[in-house]
Design an enzyme around this catalytic site. Structure first.
Site, PDB file in Angstrom:
ATOM      1  N   LYS A  13       0.839  -1.216   0.000  1.00 40.61           N
ATOM      2  CA  LYS A  13       0.000   0.000   0.000  1.00 40.61           C
ATOM      3  C   LYS A  13       0.869   1.260   0.000  1.00 40.61           C
ATOM      4  CE  LYS A  13      -1.938  -1.076   3.947  1.00 40.61           C
ATOM      5  NZ  LYS A  13      -1.265  -2.338   4.304  1.00 40.61           N
ATOM      6  N   ARG A  88      -9.428   0.654   9.193  1.00 44.14           N
ATOM      7  CA  ARG A  88      -8.995  -0.702   9.538  1.00 44.14           C
ATOM      8  C   ARG A  88     -10.063  -1.465  10.316  1.00 44.14           C
ATOM      9  NH1 ARG A  88      -3.130   0.482   9.236  1.00 44.14           N
ATOM     10  NH2 ARG A  88      -2.072  -1.478   9.591  1.00 44.14           N
ATOM     11  N   ARG A 127      11.920  -5.231   4.324  1.00 45.60           N
ATOM     12  CA  ARG A 127      11.590  -3.801   4.207  1.00 45.60           C
ATOM     13  C   ARG A 127      12.566  -2.906   4.983  1.00 45.60           C
ATOM     14  NH1 ARG A 127       5.741  -2.080   5.378  1.00 45.60           N
ATOM     15  NH2 ARG A 127       6.049  -3.310   7.263  1.00 45.60           N
ATOM     16  N   ARG A 163      11.580  -1.195  10.664  1.00 45.99           N
ATOM     17  CA  ARG A 163      10.509  -0.859  11.599  1.00 45.99           C
ATOM     18  C   ARG A 163      10.493  -1.814  12.795  1.00 45.99           C
ATOM     19  NH1 ARG A 163       5.231   0.142   7.943  1.00 45.99           N
ATOM     20  NH2 ARG A 163       4.314  -1.086   9.615  1.00 45.99           N
ATOM     21  N   ARG A 174       0.046  -8.853  13.576  1.00 46.31           N
ATOM     22  CA  ARG A 174      -0.554  -7.867  12.660  1.00 46.31           C
ATOM     23  C   ARG A 174      -1.396  -8.561  11.595  1.00 46.31           C
ATOM     24  NH1 ARG A 174       4.628  -4.981  10.848  1.00 46.31           N
ATOM     25  NH2 ARG A 174       3.323  -4.016   9.262  1.00 46.31           N
TER      26      ARG A 174
HETATM   27  P1  AP5 Z   1       4.827  -1.548   1.870  1.00 45.46           P
HETATM   28  O1  AP5 Z   1       4.505  -0.675   0.734  1.00 45.46           O
HETATM   29  O2  AP5 Z   1       5.577  -0.975   3.007  1.00 45.46           O
HETATM   30  O3  AP5 Z   1       3.524  -2.322   2.385  1.00 45.46           O
HETATM   31  P2  AP5 Z   1       2.300  -1.794   3.219  1.00 45.46           P
HETATM   32  O4  AP5 Z   1       1.082  -2.409   2.648  1.00 45.46           O
HETATM   33  O5  AP5 Z   1       2.343  -0.318   3.342  1.00 45.46           O
HETATM   34  O6  AP5 Z   1       2.592  -2.515   4.591  1.00 45.46           O
HETATM   35  P3  AP5 Z   1       2.633  -1.938   6.058  1.00 45.46           P
HETATM   36  O7  AP5 Z   1       3.386  -2.938   6.899  1.00 45.46           O
HETATM   37  O8  AP5 Z   1       3.089  -0.521   6.112  1.00 45.46           O
HETATM   38  O9  AP5 Z   1       1.144  -1.983   6.409  1.00 45.46           O
HETATM   39  P4  AP5 Z   1       0.512  -1.925   7.769  1.00 45.46           P
HETATM   40  O10 AP5 Z   1      -0.845  -1.624   7.394  1.00 45.46           O
HETATM   41  O11 AP5 Z   1       0.695  -3.129   8.609  1.00 45.46           O
HETATM   42  O12 AP5 Z   1       1.350  -0.817   8.589  1.00 45.46           O
HETATM   43  P5  AP5 Z   1       1.029   0.675   8.970  1.00 45.46           P
HETATM   44  O13 AP5 Z   1       2.270   1.451   8.930  1.00 45.46           O
HETATM   45  O14 AP5 Z   1      -0.129   1.163   8.223  1.00 45.46           O
HETATM   46  O15 AP5 Z   1       5.636  -2.795   1.271  1.00 45.46           O
HETATM   47  C1  AP5 Z   1       6.193  -3.779   2.121  1.00 45.46           C
HETATM   48  C2  AP5 Z   1       7.580  -4.196   1.570  1.00 45.46           C
HETATM   49  O16 AP5 Z   1       7.404  -4.882   0.349  1.00 45.46           O
HETATM   50  C3  AP5 Z   1       8.517  -3.013   1.260  1.00 45.46           C
HETATM   51  O17 AP5 Z   1       9.816  -3.364   1.598  1.00 45.46           O
HETATM   52  C4  AP5 Z   1       8.400  -2.844  -0.270  1.00 45.46           C
HETATM   53  O18 AP5 Z   1       9.603  -2.344  -0.829  1.00 45.46           O
HETATM   54  C5  AP5 Z   1       8.139  -4.272  -0.709  1.00 45.46           C
HETATM   55  N1  AP5 Z   1       7.308  -4.380  -1.912  1.00 45.46           N
HETATM   56  C6  AP5 Z   1       6.224  -3.617  -2.229  1.00 45.46           C
HETATM   57  N2  AP5 Z   1       5.695  -4.014  -3.406  1.00 45.46           N
HETATM   58  C7  AP5 Z   1       6.445  -5.068  -3.807  1.00 45.46           C
HETATM   59  C8  AP5 Z   1       6.410  -5.922  -4.958  1.00 45.46           C
HETATM   60  N3  AP5 Z   1       5.493  -5.771  -5.894  1.00 45.46           N
HETATM   61  N4  AP5 Z   1       7.333  -6.905  -5.074  1.00 45.46           N
HETATM   62  C9  AP5 Z   1       8.282  -7.067  -4.125  1.00 45.46           C
HETATM   63  N5  AP5 Z   1       8.399  -6.281  -3.020  1.00 45.46           N
HETATM   64  C10 AP5 Z   1       7.467  -5.306  -2.867  1.00 45.46           C
HETATM   65  O19 AP5 Z   1       0.549   0.527  10.496  1.00 45.46           O
HETATM   66  C11 AP5 Z   1       1.447   0.232  11.525  1.00 45.46           C
HETATM   67  C12 AP5 Z   1       0.719   0.145  12.855  1.00 45.46           C
HETATM   68  O20 AP5 Z   1       0.128   1.404  13.162  1.00 45.46           O
HETATM   69  C13 AP5 Z   1      -0.435  -0.833  12.925  1.00 45.46           C
HETATM   70  O21 AP5 Z   1      -0.004  -2.136  13.205  1.00 45.46           O
HETATM   71  C14 AP5 Z   1      -1.273  -0.229  14.051  1.00 45.46           C
HETATM   72  O22 AP5 Z   1      -0.729  -0.540  15.309  1.00 45.46           O
HETATM   73  C15 AP5 Z   1      -1.123   1.249  13.830  1.00 45.46           C
HETATM   74  N6  AP5 Z   1      -2.195   1.791  12.938  1.00 45.46           N
HETATM   75  C16 AP5 Z   1      -2.021   2.331  11.703  1.00 45.46           C
HETATM   76  N7  AP5 Z   1      -3.194   2.693  11.160  1.00 45.46           N
HETATM   77  C17 AP5 Z   1      -4.135   2.379  12.058  1.00 45.46           C
HETATM   78  C18 AP5 Z   1      -5.550   2.499  12.066  1.00 45.46           C
HETATM   79  N8  AP5 Z   1      -6.231   3.013  11.033  1.00 45.46           N
HETATM   80  N9  AP5 Z   1      -6.221   2.084  13.145  1.00 45.46           N
HETATM   81  C19 AP5 Z   1      -5.573   1.580  14.215  1.00 45.46           C
HETATM   82  N10 AP5 Z   1      -4.222   1.427  14.282  1.00 45.46           N
HETATM   83  C20 AP5 Z   1      -3.498   1.821  13.208  1.00 45.46           C
HETATM   84 MG    MG Z   2       2.725   1.123   4.914  1.00 43.70          MG
END
Ligand code: AP5
Ligand code: MG
Length: 303
Positions: A13, A88, A127, A163, A174
């Site tokens: 994403k 979420r 990542r 991270r 997660r």
């Molecule tokens: P990346 O683009 O980083 O993936 P992502 O979908 O953004 O994954 P996240 O881990 O950031 O999602 P998340 O939702 O768990 O975390 P968030 O920060 O939102 O890609 C991942 C890796 O793959 C990278 O290294 C990239 O280079 C690689 N890649 C991408 N595309 C590729 C491809 N096609 N081929 C190969 N490699 C590829 O949330 C973190 C925490 O915050 C949560 O756990 C929660 O505690 C809190 N939080 C955030 N939002 C909320 C909410 N709305 N409500 C409650 N708590 C929340």
């Molecule tokens: Mg992300």
């Protein structure tokens, strides 16, 4: 355009959101990045969120909705935005709908990134993120260029960090939280006719292409079924067809009920009637004579 990107942790994403930012010129709103910034700044929220994030759990809905309400009110989000990591939960999705309704700017599209679990774990373990410009990399599939030409902070080298919540045990939690709380939200958006799914496995460019196709399909106006039909069928034809349909239905109903009358036969033509038809004078010769009489007489001119 107001876009929501959904998908499991590691589905890409954040990576694709950053590509959409430069294409549409609208900001990425990543709730994960916002919380990480609070943690870095040592705010009250950051302190509270720290333990929750480290455990792979979710921050409460009211706090997350407050964050989004403030962020979408910023001037740079007036032309649209890309929500990454929000909503979420069902409560967050409903809260977002209500907020957008109040602002008179509904969400245009919700795109789900579909990736198998094995690939998710592989991506998360590789990542790395730049602490200066927040750009996401992967030591296996998308390493940063050296020297860095794309660090928006102007550095010649990205400052990479892993991270805290990318440890194996936290990643598992997660993924569990995603299945339990976030996957059910997908039906909320599919019921609203907003959800598009893309396979998010393949190269970054392939996924960007699929994402653009999904967004274009979401933006295309859909004509309601009724008006599409009436645009194709002239009113007279439609009325005739409706009449024929009614007759067919009545016929089949009466056949089923056994009440169908035998078809009325045409009475045979009587001799007198046949003669009358034959004796009717043809109007054609009379017409021809009348026209000939009416024609102006041409006289030869004397020279
Ligand atoms: P990346 O683009 O980083 O993936 P992502 O979908 O953004 O994954 P996240 O881990 O950031 O999602 P998340 O939702 O768990 O975390 P968030 O920060 O939102 O890609 C991942 C890796 O793959 C990278 O290294 C990239 O280079 C690689 N890649 C991408 N595309 C590729 C491809 N096609 N081929 C190969 N490699 C590829 O949330 C973190 C925490 O915050 C949560 O756990 C929660 O505690 C809190 N939080 C955030 N939002 C909320 C909410 N709305 N409500 C409650 N708590 C929340
Ligand atoms: Mg992300």
């Amino acid at each position: 355009m107001r876009i929501v990107l959904m998908g499991a942790p590691g589905s890409g994403k954040g990576t694709q959101a950053q590509r959409l930012v430069s294409h549409f010129g609208i900001p990425q709103i990543s709730t994960g990045d916002i919380l990480r910034q609070h943690r870095k700044d040592g705010t009250e929220l950051g302190k509270r969120a720290d333990a929750i994030m480290a455990a792979g759990k979710l921050v409460d809905d009211a706090t997350m909705l407050d964050i989004i309400r403030d962020r979408v009110a910023q001037p740079d989000a007036q032309r649209g935005f890309i929500l990454d990591g929000f909503p979420r939960t069902q409560a967050q999705a409903e809260g977002l709908t209500a907020l957008m309704r109040d602002l008179g700017t509904p969400i245009d599209a919700v795109v789900l990134f579909e990736v198998g679990e094995e690939e998710l774990v592989r991506r998360i373990s590789g990542r790395r993120t730049c602490s200066l410009c927040n750009k996401v990399f992967n030591i296996y599939s998308a390493p940063p260029t050296v020297p860095a030409t794309d660090c928006v902070a102007g550095s010649s080298e990205h400052q990479l960090f892993q991270r805290k919540d990318d440890e194996e045990a936290t990643v598992k939690e997660r993924l569990r939280v995603y299945e339990a709380n976030t996957r059910p939200v997908l039906s909320y958006y599919s019921d609203a006719g907003l959800l598009r799914s893309v396979s998010a496995e393949g190269t970054l460019d392939q996924i960007t292409q699929r994402l653009h196709a999904a967004l274009a399909a979401a933006a295309a106006p859909r004509a309601p079924r009724k008006s599409r039909k009436s645009a194709r069928t002239p009113r007279r034809v439609a009325r005739k067809a409706a009449g024929a349909r009614t007759a067919r239905v009545a016929k089949s109903r009466s056949r089923k009920a056994g009440t169908r009358k035998p078809a009325a036969r045409k009475p045979p033509r009587t001799q007198a009637k046949a003669k009358a038809v034959r004796r009717r004078p043809s109007r054609k010769p009379a017409l021809r004579t009348a026209r000939r009489k009416a024609r102006p007489v041409r006289r030869k001119s004397k020279r």
